[in-house]
Design a protein around this motif. Structure first.
Motif: not given
Length: 429
Positions: A70-76, A336-345, A96-101
């Motif tokens: 409902g807040k963030w979703q990792a779209d893989v 959201g990406a930073a939150a994913l990184f913290k969870l990964r740690t 080509t400026d198509t890098l993911p986040a």
């Protein structure tokens, strides 16, 4: 891999969008506009292991998406590519400026990594990490140091521990026993004797390859060169100025010797072929890191063991596990990406704690071996892939290593070609 622009658009607009506007009240209200936001999508590309079909980091993605539903979703976007193919595509996607986040493996490409910093393409993360006491408590000092630049800036989100970033040797206990070898050799002299004994019994000692960055043979060769003080210092050098020295020649000679003990299909193939050769019983040893524990087929788990390289050495560079955030995305996506990184740690820390507390009787033999090796305080040798120029790794090695392996090129000529890669690299900078 081709990333279509319409998958995430450019991904650079805010994911918090206005869904509806309603007028509240009728008579005395002037009409208050209420904004509602939708779930923020965080574009990620991750690899499906081509050898096993396992989706790398799937547990992390599932836990994150559940936690922040409902807040963030990792779209893989899951891709079936080798790690080397993924890394090369990062460069094309940047153009080509198509890098993911979120991007992974960036530190495996030293020149590209520093170019991304210089161009302001990736986020500086020190504020997010250093000011978060909870996050900091989960990171081993050596890991944080490895992910930090000289000025203290941080562009790579660190894992928690170096415990899972080390590479050694996986070996087939049954094949060793057939050759009358009861344990992994302690010294390099014993290692070469082990290879000879295996071969005399009709067993191919090593699963190697030459494509990509020649991961498997280079692990052996760089661990071996660190046997001397001079060689250990050489492996600490960032972008060596020459390979035409004792250490460079030693690596070349070791590589040539290694390929005299490998499979016939080792030339012009990548690691996936080496993996298949090892787990089909065609070769007795393959070097790789802890991450291969999950890739050991069930029917092989009782016969595969793990050891440090001779003289108690492991290859380790925890910064190669760091992930980065592309700067062009919205603040909501980057948060959201930073939150994913913290969870990964956190999950990395939890994994170590659970593993080290686990009853050894419940582990597969290779895991028990790895923990014992790690606790024995091995010498950690830097990963050559974070030290050497990209042209040498991505182009030169694949061209000249087969020639060296077949005796069509001398070690001296090999190091001369390596030095040519240095000149070409510097010209392109």
């Amino acid at each position: 891999m081709h990333v279509k622009n319409n998958r995430w658009g450019k991904g650079l607009l805010s994911a918090g969008v206005l869904l509806s506007m309603t007028l509240s009240g009728c008579s005395q209200n002037t009409g208050q506009i209420e904004a509602q936001t939708q779930e923020v999508s965080i574009p990620v590309i991750l690899i499906v292991d081509s050898s096993t079909g396992i989706k790398n980091e799937e547990a992390l993605i599932e836990r994150f998406n559940e936690m922040y539903d409902g807040k963030w979703q990792a779209d893989v976007q899951w891709i079936m590519e080798t790690e080397e193919e993924y890394r090369q595509n990062l460069k094309r996607q940047n153009v080509t400026d198509t890098l993911p986040a979120i991007i992974t493996d960036l530190r495996m490409l030293p020149a590209f990594y520093y170019m991304m910093i210089q161009d302001g393409r990736i986020e500086e993360l020190s504020d997010e990490i250093l000011k978060d006491e909870e996050w900091m408590d989960m990171i081993e000092p050596a890991v944080l140091e490895a992910c930090s630049e000289d000025d203290g800036s941080i562009y790579l989100s660190p894992i928690s521990t170096a415990a899972f970033s080390c590479s050694g040797v996986f070996w087939n206990e049954e094949l060793f026993a057939q050759a009358g070898i009861e344990e992994f050799p302690d010294t390099w002299e014993e290692f070469w004797d082990c290879c000879q004994r295996l071969e005399e019994c009709g067993i191919t000692p090593l699963a190697l390859h030459t494509e990509g960055t020649a991961w498997a043979p280079m692990l052996f060769a760089t661990a071996e060169v660190a046997s001397t003080e001079e060689g250990a210092e050489f492996m600490e050098q960032f972008y060596p100025e020459t390979y035409q020295n004792d250490s460079g020649l030693r690596i070349a000679r070791t590589l040539q010797r290694l390929f005299s003990y490998t499979t016939e299909d080792a030339l012009y193939t990548d690691f996936d072929v080496s993996y298949e050769n090892f787990f089909s019983g065609k070769a007795a040893m393959i070097p790789n890191g802890y991450w291969m524990m999950d890739q050991i087929p069930e029917e092989w788990q009782d016969k595969v063991r793990f050891s440090a390289f001779p003289e108690n050495k492991l290859i380790s560079s925890p910064e190669t596990f760091g992930w980065a955030i592309i700067s062009g995305y919205s603040e909501e996506v980057k948060e959201g990406a930073a939150a994913l990184f913290k969870l990964r740690t956190q999950m990395n820390m939890e994994e170590k704690e659970a593993l080290f507390a686990q009853d050894p009787k419940t582990m597969i033999p290779a895991q028990r071996d790895y923990i014992q090796v790690y606790k024995n305080g091995p010498q950690l040798v830097p990963n050559y892939q974070v030290k050497w120029n990209s042209i040498l790794q991505e182009e030169t090695l694949g061209e000249i290593l087969p020639e060296l392996a077949q005796g069509k090129m001398t070690p001296e000529e090999f190091t001369q070609k390596e030095d040519e890669s240095i000149r070409k690299f510097l010209e392109e900078q």
